[in-house]
Design a protein around this motif. Structure first.
Motif, PDB file in Angstrom:
ATOM      1  N   LEU A   1       0.825  -1.209   0.000  1.00 23.77           N
ATOM      2  CA  LEU A   1       0.000   0.000   0.000  1.00 23.77           C
ATOM      3  C   LEU A   1       0.860   1.261   0.000  1.00 23.77           C
ATOM      4  N   ALA A   2       1.912   1.271   0.796  1.00 28.11           N
ATOM      5  CA  ALA A   2       2.810   2.437   0.803  1.00 28.11           C
ATOM      6  C   ALA A   2       3.453   2.620  -0.572  1.00 28.11           C
TER       7      ALA A   2
ATOM      8  N   THR B   1       0.217   6.120   8.592  1.00 26.11           N
ATOM      9  CA  THR B   1       1.534   6.756   8.673  1.00 26.11           C
ATOM     10  C   THR B   1       2.364   6.474   7.432  1.00 26.11           C
ATOM     11  N   ALA B   2       2.393   5.208   7.008  1.00 22.61           N
ATOM     12  CA  ALA B   2       3.181   4.838   5.825  1.00 22.61           C
ATOM     13  C   ALA B   2       2.633   5.522   4.571  1.00 22.61           C
ATOM     14  N   GLY B   3       1.320   5.643   4.468  1.00 25.70           N
ATOM     15  CA  GLY B   3       0.724   6.319   3.312  1.00 25.70           C
ATOM     16  C   GLY B   3       1.091   7.789   3.252  1.00 25.70           C
ATOM     17  N   THR B   4       1.090   8.428   4.408  1.00 26.19           N
ATOM     18  CA  THR B   4       1.452   9.848   4.471  1.00 26.19           C
ATOM     19  C   THR B   4       2.922  10.050   4.109  1.00 26.19           C
ATOM     20  N   ILE B   5       3.786   9.206   4.642  1.00 24.43           N
ATOM     21  CA  ILE B   5       5.214   9.315   4.339  1.00 24.43           C
ATOM     22  C   ILE B   5       5.493   8.969   2.878  1.00 24.43           C
TER      23      ILE B   5
ATOM     24  N   ALA C   1      12.626   5.370  -4.438  1.00 22.80           N
ATOM     25  CA  ALA C   1      11.462   5.670  -3.599  1.00 22.80           C
ATOM     26  C   ALA C   1      10.836   4.387  -3.070  1.00 22.80           C
ATOM     27  N   THR C   2      10.796   3.361  -3.901  1.00 26.53           N
ATOM     28  CA  THR C   2      10.199   2.098  -3.468  1.00 26.53           C
ATOM     29  C   THR C   2      10.927   1.528  -2.264  1.00 26.53           C
ATOM     30  N   ILE C   3      12.243   1.484  -2.320  1.00 28.65           N
ATOM     31  CA  ILE C   3      12.967   0.874  -1.203  1.00 28.65           C
ATOM     32  C   ILE C   3      12.915   1.769   0.036  1.00 28.65           C
ATOM     33  N   LEU C   4      12.936   3.081  -0.151  1.00 37.77           N
ATOM     34  CA  LEU C   4      12.784   3.983   1.004  1.00 37.77           C
ATOM     35  C   LEU C   4      11.418   3.774   1.666  1.00 37.77           C
ATOM     36  N   GLN C   5      10.382   3.687   0.838  1.00 42.67           N
ATOM     37  CA  GLN C   5       9.041   3.462   1.368  1.00 42.67           C
ATOM     38  C   GLN C   5       8.954   2.098   2.051  1.00 42.67           C
ATOM     39  N   ASP C   6       9.582   1.076   1.475  1.00 39.39           N
ATOM     40  CA  ASP C   6       9.563  -0.257   2.083  1.00 39.39           C
ATOM     41  C   ASP C   6      10.215  -0.248   3.459  1.00 39.39           C
ATOM     42  N   VAL C   7      11.411   0.312   3.521  1.00 40.99           N
ATOM     43  CA  VAL C   7      12.152   0.338   4.786  1.00 40.99           C
ATOM     44  C   VAL C   7      11.391   1.143   5.836  1.00 40.99           C
ATOM     45  N   LEU C   8      10.902   2.310   5.449  1.00 41.15           N
ATOM     46  CA  LEU C   8      10.164   3.148   6.403  1.00 41.15           C
ATOM     47  C   LEU C   8       8.861   2.490   6.842  1.00 41.15           C
TER      48      LEU C   8
END
Length: 194
Positions: A74-75, A142-146, A173-180
């Motif tokens: 989803l993120a 939170t993940a969606g907002t970030i 961006a994908t890996i940053l979003q995954d990690v976060l």
């Protein structure tokens, strides 16, 4: 009267078909894309490391692991939608980071809130575990907002650095979003499911 152009035999060979002008050879495409994917590979190691730090929690509550793929997906999906808007805006020179940032943050929050609104009751009903359902819902919000922030800021930054955002924004961006997303989820779970 239509104009007729005369082409000399040598010049016809020098002309390229339109599709070959915009499509570089595979070696060059590989060289352009591979560095960004290596960043993704390193990021996946970081995500694995983060999950390993929560091994005790995962052992005690296996159901926590069931929701990692959904939260990460989803993120990524929310961030990818934002990246598309950002890259299109950059290509049309219509992107104002200051104007879009607040708008995209609100959009990401509202999307996350909507998805959490569907998820929390479904998880609570299926698993009978309200704290777990709440943790998943908060992680989605939170993940969606970030993800919207990362999806907007990264293409803009790459463009400012003179890099092609079409190649670098997606994988990075994908890996940053995954990690976060993983970090956020496990921190929330750790607080709510002690």
């Amino acid at each position: 009267m239509s104009k007729i152009s005369i082409v000399s035999p040598g010049s016809a060979e020098k002309r390229q078909a339109p599709e070959t002008r915009w499509r570089p050879p595979p070696i060059r495409r590989t060289r352009d894309r591979l560095p960004w994917l290596l960043v993704g590979l390193i990021g996946s190691f970081i995500a694995t490391f983060i999950m390993s730090r929560f091994e005790g929690l995962l052992s005690a509550r296996v159901a926590v692991s069931f929701f990692v793929p959904g939260i990460v997906y989803l993120a990524d999906a929310i961030g990818t939608q934002t990246e598309a808007v950002a890259v299109r805006g950059l290509s049309l020179s219509h992107l104002s980071l200051r104007h879009l940032l607040g708008s995209e943050l609100r959009t990401g929050f509202l999307i996350g809130l909507s998805l959490a609104g569907f998820s929390v009751p479904a998880i609570w009903l299926a698993f009978g575990d309200f704290p777990l359902a709440l943790a998943v819902g908060l992680a989605i919000i939170t993940a969606g907002t970030i993800a919207t922030t990362v999806g907007l800021f990264l293409p803009w930054l790459l463009s400012r650095l003179g890099k092609d955002p079409a190649f670098g924004a997606g994988p990075t961006a994908t890996i940053l979003q995954d990690v976060l997303s993983i970090l956020i989820y496990f921190l929330i779970v750790q607080v709510l499911l002690r």
